[in-house]
Design a protein around this motif. Sequence first.
Motif, mmCIF file in Angstrom:
data_model
loop_
_atom_site.group_PDB
_atom_site.id
_atom_site.type_symbol
_atom_site.label_atom_id
_atom_site.label_comp_id
_atom_site.label_asym_id
_atom_site.label_seq_id
_atom_site.Cartn_x
_atom_site.Cartn_y
_atom_site.Cartn_z
ATOM 1 N N ALA A 90 0.829 -1.206 0.000
ATOM 2 C CA ALA A 90 0.000 0.000 0.000
ATOM 3 C C ALA A 90 0.862 1.255 0.000
ATOM 4 O O ALA A 90 0.374 2.361 -0.241
ATOM 5 N N ARG A 91 2.155 1.113 0.288
ATOM 6 C CA ARG A 91 3.011 2.301 0.413
ATOM 7 C C ARG A 91 4.434 1.989 -0.029
ATOM 8 O O ARG A 91 4.766 0.832 -0.304
ATOM 9 N N GLY A 92 5.243 3.053 -0.060
ATOM 10 C CA GLY A 92 6.682 2.907 -0.265
ATOM 11 C C GLY A 92 7.064 2.449 -1.663
ATOM 12 O O GLY A 92 6.277 2.542 -2.609
ATOM 13 N N TYR A 93 8.301 1.952 -1.759
ATOM 14 C CA TYR A 93 8.805 1.529 -3.071
ATOM 15 C C TYR A 93 7.943 0.420 -3.667
ATOM 16 O O TYR A 93 7.702 0.378 -4.872
ATOM 17 N N GLY A 94 7.445 -0.481 -2.811
ATOM 18 C CA GLY A 94 6.593 -1.571 -3.301
ATOM 19 C C GLY A 94 5.376 -1.028 -4.028
ATOM 20 O O GLY A 94 4.966 -1.531 -5.080
ATOM 21 N N ARG A 95 4.787 0.036 -3.491
ATOM 22 C CA ARG A 95 3.613 0.654 -4.115
ATOM 23 C C ARG A 95 4.004 1.281 -5.465
ATOM 24 O O ARG A 95 3.291 1.140 -6.464
ATOM 25 N N LEU A 96 5.142 1.973 -5.459
ATOM 26 C CA LEU A 96 5.626 2.571 -6.721
ATOM 27 C C LEU A 96 5.804 1.480 -7.765
ATOM 28 O O LEU A 96 5.407 1.632 -8.931
ATOM 29 N N PHE A 97 6.387 0.367 -7.326
ATOM 30 C CA PHE A 97 6.630 -0.756 -8.236
ATOM 31 C C PHE A 97 5.316 -1.270 -8.818
ATOM 32 O O PHE A 97 5.158 -1.415 -10.034
ATOM 33 N N LEU A 98 4.339 -1.531 -7.934
ATOM 34 C CA LEU A 98 3.062 -2.097 -8.405
ATOM 35 C C LEU A 98 2.331 -1.134 -9.337
ATOM 36 O O LEU A 98 1.688 -1.544 -10.295
ATOM 37 N N ASP A 99 2.461 0.165 -9.043
ATOM 38 C CA ASP A 99 1.735 1.147 -9.860
ATOM 39 C C ASP A 99 2.353 1.340 -11.238
ATOM 40 O O ASP A 99 1.667 1.784 -12.158
ATOM 41 N N HIS A 100 3.644 1.041 -11.377
ATOM 42 C CA HIS A 100 4.311 1.456 -12.623
ATOM 43 C C HIS A 100 5.054 0.352 -13.374
ATOM 44 O O HIS A 100 5.535 0.597 -14.481
ATOM 45 N N VAL A 101 5.172 -0.847 -12.795
ATOM 46 C CA VAL A 101 5.929 -1.874 -13.516
ATOM 47 C C VAL A 101 5.129 -2.319 -14.744
ATOM 48 O O VAL A 101 3.904 -2.424 -14.710
ATOM 49 N N THR A 102 5.846 -2.526 -15.848
ATOM 50 C CA THR A 102 5.198 -2.976 -17.082
ATOM 51 C C THR A 102 5.325 -4.502 -17.183
ATOM 52 O O THR A 102 6.015 -5.144 -16.376
ATOM 53 N N GLN A 103 4.681 -5.077 -18.158
ATOM 54 C CA GLN A 103 4.675 -6.526 -18.323
ATOM 55 C C GLN A 103 5.984 -7.010 -18.960
ATOM 56 O O GLN A 103 6.801 -6.211 -19.431
ATOM 57 N N ALA A 104 6.125 -8.338 -19.005
ATOM 58 C CA ALA A 104 7.398 -8.913 -19.462
ATOM 59 C C ALA A 104 7.767 -8.463 -20.867
ATOM 60 O O ALA A 104 8.936 -8.145 -21.136
ATOM 61 N N HIS A 105 6.790 -8.404 -21.782
ATOM 62 C CA HIS A 105 7.154 -8.054 -23.165
ATOM 63 C C HIS A 105 7.566 -6.598 -23.294
ATOM 64 O O HIS A 105 8.098 -6.186 -24.314
ATOM 65 N N GLU A 106 7.328 -5.810 -22.222
ATOM 66 C CA GLU A 106 7.771 -4.411 -22.219
ATOM 67 C C GLU A 106 9.014 -4.231 -21.354
ATOM 68 O O GLU A 106 9.438 -3.108 -21.082
#
Length: 563
Positions: free
Chosen positions: A536-552
Amino acid sequence: MKNGKLRSQKWFGRTGQDGFIHRAWLKAEGFSDAVFDNRPVIGIANSWSELNNCNSHLRQVAEAVKRGVLMAGGLPLEFPVISLGEVLMKPTAMMFRNLMSMDVEECIRANPLDGVVLLCGCDKTTPAMIMGAASADVPAVVVTGGPMLRGMWRDQELGSGTDVWKYWDLLRAGRISDEEWCEIESCISRSHGHCMVMGTASTMASVAEALGMTLPGCAAIPAPDSRRMALAEESGRRIVEMAREDLRPTKVLTREAFENAIRVDMAIGGSTNAIIHLVAMAGRVGIDLPLELFDAISRQTPFIANVRPSGKYLMEDFFYAGGIPAVMRELLTLLHRDALTVTGHSVEENVRSARVHKEDVILPLERALYPEGGTVVLRGNLAPNGAVLKQTAASPNLLRHAGRAVVFESIDDLRARIDAPDLEVDASRVLVLKNAGPRGAPGMPEWGQLPIPAKLLRQGVTDMVRISDARMSGTSYGTVALHVDPESALGGTLALVENGDTIELDVERRALNLAVPDEELARRRARWTPPEAHYARGYGRLFLDHVTQAHEGCDFDFLRHRS
Ligand code: FES
């Protein structure tokens, strides 16, 4: 460089209070006025860490780089960046690759640097360094830490990872003792350096060299070999020249360079992880690498490096055989020969005189170990945006296979049930793992080489078709389809697979399908609910909000190059 003035002169070449402060504070380290005379200031980005054994010798490497910088008239300034140790970081080092790339990018951009030497080694540290340096676009050269010496147990040569998986299965099958297993633990990692099979670290070092981002020969020199220090010193000398020439990463990281790197990756049977990292690195300079390009190059590139896990030997043998220059010399007619490298010369100029010294380790094209490259790209209703499989490390009899699914909803479910005596499984079944992708796991860990159930190991089964949205270690082997995209946590078809469904794999046709009618899949999709977010917070949240899929490439959407 503008009007003969280096970038660092914006800090040190100024009059007034700002220039005074920049010089005066650096003089606290004992420097004299001479270092501010428009000589190149060279950063040494060091991912040294005692939490990362693969990079734990990089301070010595940094000393050799400094020597080279000083010899060439530059000012070396070493600085730390976050290090990513593959085996200790949880949930997975992959979750922090983008964070490290941001660290590298911002450290370079924020400081008075005219050039930078990137010291890396363990899997994610090499792509992260290149991603960051590409975005910062200040002259940069990569120096990897080199592979470990080969492991030795009694008279057996041991390869990192690859032989762990092998002997773990033998232990679970009751074919080695607990005492022998403990003995192996102390024999497998005999020196500094990164894993010494053609795992992800060796692959990414090779890819960095094939991209033209290292001096020729860098990838394979063993970490304890004095020639690694000599190459580090030479890299220090060269970066000073590169700073004066303004030879920036964007001049080296061209489409041709990426196609060369994919070609070399296929020829050496490189890690499946290389695909994700190459897509991410290319994205930082605005180059799209569709998965079809990897497959097209794979179809035209023979596999010629006889190194584990796809072959027999280890990185030390690969070095003695000639390393990447010898591979590139062998591939020269298939490469973009004019691609510029950090030497200031073309690929062809760099490798023209390279020779293969052991033809059973690096084979001639006409005697290739396999007619195609290591990795293939699969498509089908189970992976509309693609999946990958390392065909050179798979069982030939399973490359075309249809079997009923045994589904594990998560890694915890798998760990709880894989060795259960009542697990309904035989060698023809297809093991499926869900929720192991970029968001689902999170971080897309290397869980893709699902263990063979213990009761099948005892029957002598050594491989089965396995499918997931995870990655697998570059040291792994088996008939394993990975990076299924879209991942199950986003509601990809993988999320809809149920026990007993038939899955069809056909590597020659590059097909991966779930033999379930569309109407039934639509019904299942309507019932599907997404898993709860891990952070819900921190770097983990940034990661979940912005990571793209494998082909990207699993990069953050906001880090891709924007023109
Ligand atoms: Fe670092 Fe394998 S654990 S390279």
